[in-house]
Design a protein around this motif. Structure first.
Motif, short mmCIF file in Angstrom:
data_model
loop_
_atom_site.label_atom_id
_atom_site.label_comp_id
_atom_site.label_asym_id
_atom_site.label_seq_id
_atom_site.Cartn_x
_atom_site.Cartn_y
_atom_site.Cartn_z
N MET A 89 0.86 -1.17 0.00
CA MET A 89 0.00 0.00 0.00
C MET A 89 0.90 1.23 0.00
O MET A 89 1.81 1.34 0.81
N THR A 90 0.62 2.16 -0.91
CA THR A 90 1.41 3.39 -0.98
C THR A 90 1.04 4.33 0.17
O THR A 90 0.01 4.15 0.83
N ASP A 91 1.86 5.35 0.37
CA ASP A 91 1.57 6.33 1.42
C ASP A 91 0.23 7.03 1.17
O ASP A 91 -0.54 7.25 2.10
N SER A 92 -0.05 7.36 -0.08
CA SER A 92 -1.33 8.02 -0.42
C SER A 92 -2.51 7.10 -0.18
O SER A 92 -3.56 7.54 0.31
N GLU A 93 -2.37 5.84 -0.54
CA GLU A 93 -3.43 4.88 -0.30
C GLU A 93 -3.67 4.70 1.19
O GLU A 93 -4.82 4.68 1.65
N LEU A 94 -2.59 4.60 1.95
CA LEU A 94 -2.71 4.47 3.40
C LEU A 94 -3.37 5.69 4.01
O LEU A 94 -4.27 5.56 4.85
N ALA A 95 -3.00 6.89 3.56
CA ALA A 95 -3.59 8.12 4.09
C ALA A 95 -5.09 8.16 3.82
O ALA A 95 -5.88 8.53 4.69
N ALA A 96 -5.49 7.78 2.61
CA ALA A 96 -6.91 7.79 2.27
C ALA A 96 -7.68 6.77 3.09
O ALA A 96 -8.77 7.06 3.61
N ALA A 97 -7.14 5.57 3.23
CA ALA A 97 -7.82 4.53 4.00
C ALA A 97 -7.92 4.93 5.47
O ALA A 97 -8.96 4.75 6.11
N GLN A 98 -6.86 5.50 6.01
CA GLN A 98 -6.88 5.93 7.42
C GLN A 98 -7.89 7.06 7.61
O GLN A 98 -8.59 7.09 8.63
N ALA A 99 -7.97 7.98 6.67
CA ALA A 99 -8.93 9.07 6.78
C ALA A 99 -10.36 8.53 6.81
O ALA A 99 -11.19 8.98 7.59
N TYR A 100 -10.63 7.55 5.97
CA TYR A 100 -11.97 6.96 5.95
C TYR A 100 -12.27 6.25 7.27
O TYR A 100 -13.36 6.38 7.81
N VAL A 101 -11.30 5.50 7.79
CA VAL A 101 -11.51 4.78 9.05
C VAL A 101 -11.77 5.78 10.17
O VAL A 101 -12.67 5.58 10.99
N ARG A 102 -11.03 6.89 10.19
CA ARG A 102 -11.28 7.92 11.22
C ARG A 102 -12.67 8.50 11.05
O ARG A 102 -13.38 8.74 12.04
N LEU A 103 -13.09 8.75 9.82
CA LEU A 103 -14.44 9.27 9.57
C LEU A 103 -15.49 8.28 10.07
O LEU A 103 -16.45 8.66 10.74
N LEU A 104 -15.31 7.02 9.75
CA LEU A 104 -16.26 5.99 10.19
C LEU A 104 -16.33 5.93 11.71
O LEU A 104 -17.42 5.90 12.30
N GLN A 105 -15.18 5.92 12.37
CA GLN A 105 -15.16 5.84 13.83
C GLN A 105 -15.78 7.08 14.46
O GLN A 105 -16.54 6.98 15.43
N THR A 106 -15.48 8.25 13.93
CA THR A 106 -16.04 9.50 14.45
C THR A 106 -17.55 9.52 14.27
O THR A 106 -18.30 9.90 15.18
N ALA A 161 -8.24 13.29 0.83
CA ALA A 161 -7.37 12.13 0.64
C ALA A 161 -7.77 11.34 -0.59
O ALA A 161 -6.91 10.86 -1.35
N LEU A 162 -9.07 11.19 -0.83
CA LEU A 162 -9.54 10.48 -2.03
C LEU A 162 -9.18 11.24 -3.31
O LEU A 162 -8.75 10.65 -4.29
N ARG A 163 -9.35 12.56 -3.28
CA ARG A 163 -8.98 13.36 -4.45
C ARG A 163 -7.48 13.26 -4.73
O ARG A 163 -7.07 13.09 -5.87
N ALA A 164 -6.68 13.36 -3.68
CA ALA A 164 -5.22 13.29 -3.84
C ALA A 164 -4.79 11.94 -4.40
O ALA A 164 -3.83 11.85 -5.16
N LEU A 165 -5.50 10.92 -4.04
CA LEU A 165 -5.19 9.57 -4.51
C LEU A 165 -5.74 9.31 -5.91
O LEU A 165 -5.31 8.40 -6.59
N GLY A 166 -6.67 10.15 -6.34
CA GLY A 166 -7.30 9.94 -7.64
C GLY A 166 -8.35 8.85 -7.61
O GLY A 166 -8.66 8.24 -8.63
N ALA A 169 -15.21 0.95 -5.14
CA ALA A 169 -14.88 -0.48 -5.01
C ALA A 169 -13.40 -0.68 -4.71
O ALA A 169 -13.03 -1.42 -3.78
N GLU A 170 -12.54 -0.02 -5.47
CA GLU A 170 -11.10 -0.15 -5.23
C GLU A 170 -10.72 0.46 -3.88
O GLU A 170 -9.91 -0.08 -3.14
N PHE A 171 -11.32 1.59 -3.56
CA PHE A 171 -11.01 2.24 -2.30
C PHE A 171 -11.37 1.35 -1.11
O PHE A 171 -10.59 1.20 -0.18
N PHE A 172 -12.54 0.72 -1.15
CA PHE A 172 -12.94 -0.13 -0.03
C PHE A 172 -12.07 -1.37 0.07
O PHE A 172 -11.88 -1.91 1.16
N ARG A 173 -11.49 -1.81 -1.02
CA ARG A 173 -10.50 -2.90 -0.94
C ARG A 173 -9.29 -2.44 -0.14
O ARG A 173 -8.75 -3.18 0.68
N LEU A 174 -8.86 -1.20 -0.36
CA LEU A 174 -7.75 -0.66 0.42
C LEU A 174 -8.10 -0.55 1.90
O LEU A 174 -7.29 -0.89 2.77
#
Length: 77
Positions: A1-18, A46-51, A57-62
């Motif tokens: 997982m790239t740094d950008s992919e990790l950042a986007a996935a972490q941002a989503y997890v934080r959003l979900l938890q919040t 984070a999603l925009r930066a990752l493209g 579907a791909e994002f949720f796999r990450l």
């Protein structure tokens, strides 16, 4: 997982938890919605930066690779 992919996935997890925390702590769920503004903006950026904006579907796999427990949450809901 790239740094950008990790950042986007972490941002989503934080959003979900919040979101879960905010909505579970009140009997009037619309009142705390402003508390979600920052996590939503972080996840969107984070999603925009990752493209990956629009490629859920791909994002949720990450996200599942980052936090496999989310896969279990989908089965229960």
């Amino acid at each position: 997982m790239t740094d950008s992919e990790l950042a986007a996935a972490q941002a989503y997890v934080r959003l979900l938890q919040t979101t879960r925390a905010v909505l579970s702590e009140t009997e009037q769920p619309l009142l705390p919605l402003p508390l979600l503004t920052a996590p939503i903006a972080e996840a969107d950026e984070a999603l925009r930066a990752l493209g990956m904006a629009g490629n859920e579907a791909e994002f949720f796999r990450l996200v599942t690779r980052l936090q496999p427990a989310l896969r279990e949450d989908r089965r229960v809901s």
